[in-house]
Design an enzyme around this catalytic site. Structure first.
Site, PDB file in Angstrom:
ATOM      1  N   TYR A 139       0.878  -1.165   0.000  1.00 14.27           N
ATOM      2  CA  TYR A 139       0.000   0.000   0.000  1.00 14.27           C
ATOM      3  C   TYR A 139       0.919   1.219   0.000  1.00 14.27           C
ATOM      4  O   TYR A 139       1.435   1.632   1.025  1.00 14.27           O
ATOM      5  CB  TYR A 139      -0.900  -0.049   1.235  1.00 14.27           C
ATOM      6  CG  TYR A 139      -1.999   0.996   1.324  1.00 14.27           C
ATOM      7  CD1 TYR A 139      -2.010   2.133   0.526  1.00 14.27           C
ATOM      8  CD2 TYR A 139      -3.020   0.835   2.242  1.00 14.27           C
ATOM      9  CE1 TYR A 139      -3.022   3.075   0.633  1.00 14.27           C
ATOM     10  CE2 TYR A 139      -4.046   1.774   2.356  1.00 14.27           C
ATOM     11  CZ  TYR A 139      -4.035   2.897   1.559  1.00 14.27           C
ATOM     12  OH  TYR A 139      -5.031   3.834   1.680  1.00 14.27           O
ATOM     13  N   LYS A 167      -0.729  -0.893  -4.373  1.00 14.40           N
ATOM     14  CA  LYS A 167      -1.847   0.043  -4.359  1.00 14.40           C
ATOM     15  C   LYS A 167      -1.216   1.425  -4.349  1.00 14.40           C
ATOM     16  O   LYS A 167      -0.662   1.864  -3.346  1.00 14.40           O
ATOM     17  CB  LYS A 167      -2.746  -0.165  -3.137  1.00 14.40           C
ATOM     18  CG  LYS A 167      -3.901   0.815  -3.048  1.00 14.40           C
ATOM     19  CD  LYS A 167      -4.736   0.528  -1.803  1.00 14.40           C
ATOM     20  CE  LYS A 167      -5.942   1.468  -1.703  1.00 14.40           C
ATOM     21  NZ  LYS A 167      -5.557   2.842  -1.301  1.00 14.40           N
ATOM     22  N   THR A 169      -1.263   5.097  -4.122  1.00  7.55           N
ATOM     23  CA  THR A 169      -2.045   6.243  -3.683  1.00  7.55           C
ATOM     24  C   THR A 169      -1.120   7.453  -3.618  1.00  7.55           C
ATOM     25  O   THR A 169      -0.556   7.801  -2.578  1.00  7.55           O
ATOM     26  CB  THR A 169      -2.697   5.967  -2.322  1.00  7.55           C
ATOM     27  OG1 THR A 169      -3.472   4.766  -2.411  1.00  7.55           O
ATOM     28  CG2 THR A 169      -3.621   7.102  -1.914  1.00  7.55           C
ATOM     29  N   GLY A 192      -4.933   4.393  -6.537  1.00  6.08           N
ATOM     30  CA  GLY A 192      -5.523   4.611  -5.230  1.00  6.08           C
ATOM     31  C   GLY A 192      -6.214   5.945  -5.013  1.00  6.08           C
ATOM     32  O   GLY A 192      -6.941   6.091  -4.038  1.00  6.08           O
ATOM     33  N   ASP A 194      -9.109   8.282  -6.135  1.00  2.00           N
ATOM     34  CA  ASP A 194     -10.320   8.165  -6.953  1.00  2.00           C
ATOM     35  C   ASP A 194     -10.378   9.202  -8.070  1.00  2.00           C
ATOM     36  O   ASP A 194     -10.878   8.931  -9.162  1.00  2.00           O
ATOM     37  CB  ASP A 194     -11.564   8.325  -6.069  1.00  2.00           C
ATOM     38  CG  ASP A 194     -11.661   7.263  -4.995  1.00  2.00           C
ATOM     39  OD1 ASP A 194     -10.725   6.454  -4.874  1.00  2.00           O
ATOM     40  OD2 ASP A 194     -12.669   7.251  -4.274  1.00  2.00           O
TER      41      ASP A 194
END
Length: 299
Positions: A139, A167, A169, A192, A194
């Protein structure tokens, strides 16, 4: 459902965790939310992440939610379980549990409370990946964790056996592109942020994980399908639609706002756990007035 392999593609909501009160989960409400997401056509769910308030749950609660997610997803989609913890041993315990419960992959933020250095972060991921036979996903959220950013970190962590995905982000899509170019056929990157799903796909992501997927999953499914079909005009329209909603909601605290909107849609996501406070009544009404018309627009 798509054929199962080590590459995760498509739309994975970072599922909210409903709480009845400070001492109990609401797994009935969790089931209703997951049912709604699968009815919208999502490819799987990402459970126990920041949106799911993992940091305010006991290990037992996280296991109970994980078990429920796996049961609810059978024959419908794949489960990625976030197992990140402050203690490496706790993360390893959750990863072993995820495998025994039937999850499809595990994911973890790096340890970040003390801003550990790169060698320490890499050691954490080695221990985590060695504790399970499931694909493990990093992450990557440098703005939150202060982890060593960039392609150098990507190259070193990708070399760890068992690490199969990121992931991602971050707003630096240049870095995402570099990582995607290096990734190879057996490694995947899920976007990650939106508000950057379409740009992330363009730069090499194979799908997305996100918070707003809880309240408008159809929009994200539609965007991904349009992207797959080469309809960039429709995909761009969906991204603009998503971003207008995000622009309205970002004036408020994210998790309380998402739970409030879910309640408006008939999914009781329950309270936020302390120290997170629910939105005051006046702010709730302001938020719902802002988003009601936006969400009423059909995907």
């Amino acid at each position: 459902m798509k054929p199962m392999n080590n590459i995760f593609e498509g739309i994975y909501p970072a599922v909210l965790t409903p709480f009845r009160d400070e001492r109990s989960l609401d797994l009935d409400a969790f089931a209703a939310l997951v049912d709604r997401l699968y009815a919208a056509g999502v490819d799987g769910i990402y459970v126990g992440g920041n949106t799911g308030e993992w940091y305010l749950q006991t290990l037992d609660e996280r296991k109970r939610t994980a078990r429920a997610a796996v049961e609810l997803s059978r024959g419908r989609g794949r489960v990625i379980l976030h197992v990140g913890c402050a203690r490496t041993e706790d993360a390893m315990e959750l990863a072993r549990f995820a495998e025994s419960a039937g999850a499809d992959a595990v994911s973890s933020l790096p340890p970040y409370v003390q801003r550990w250095n790169l060698d320490e972060v890499l050691e954490y991921y080695r221990a985590l990946a060695s504790s399970t036979g499931l694909p493990a996903m990093v992450y990557y959220f440098p703005a939150l964790t202060g982890a060593i950013p960039g392609a150098d970190f990507f190259g070193r962590v990708r070399a760890i056996p068992g690490i199969r995905g990121f992931k991602f982000t971050d707003f630096n899509l240049y870095e995402l592109g570099l990582m995607a170019e290096q990734a190879g056929s057996e490694f995947f990157i899920l976007n990650g942020h939106d508000q950057l799903l379409l740009p992330g796909l363009l730069m090499g992501a194979s799908g997305g994980v996100g918070s707003f997927y809880n309240i408008v999953p159809e929009w994200f499914v539609s965007l991904f399908q349009a992207w797959n079909c080469g309809d960039l005009d429709l995909a761009r329209q969906r991204q603009f639609q998503i971003n207008r909603l995000i622009q309205s909601v970002k004036k408020h605290r994210l998790i309380p706002a998402l739970k409030c909107i879910a309640g408006m849609q008939g999914i009781d996501a329950g309270i936020c756990r302390r120290p997170t406070l629910d939105l005051p009544p006046a702010e709730r009404e302001q938020l719902l007035d802002q988003v009601r018309e936006l969400i009423a627009v059909k995907a």
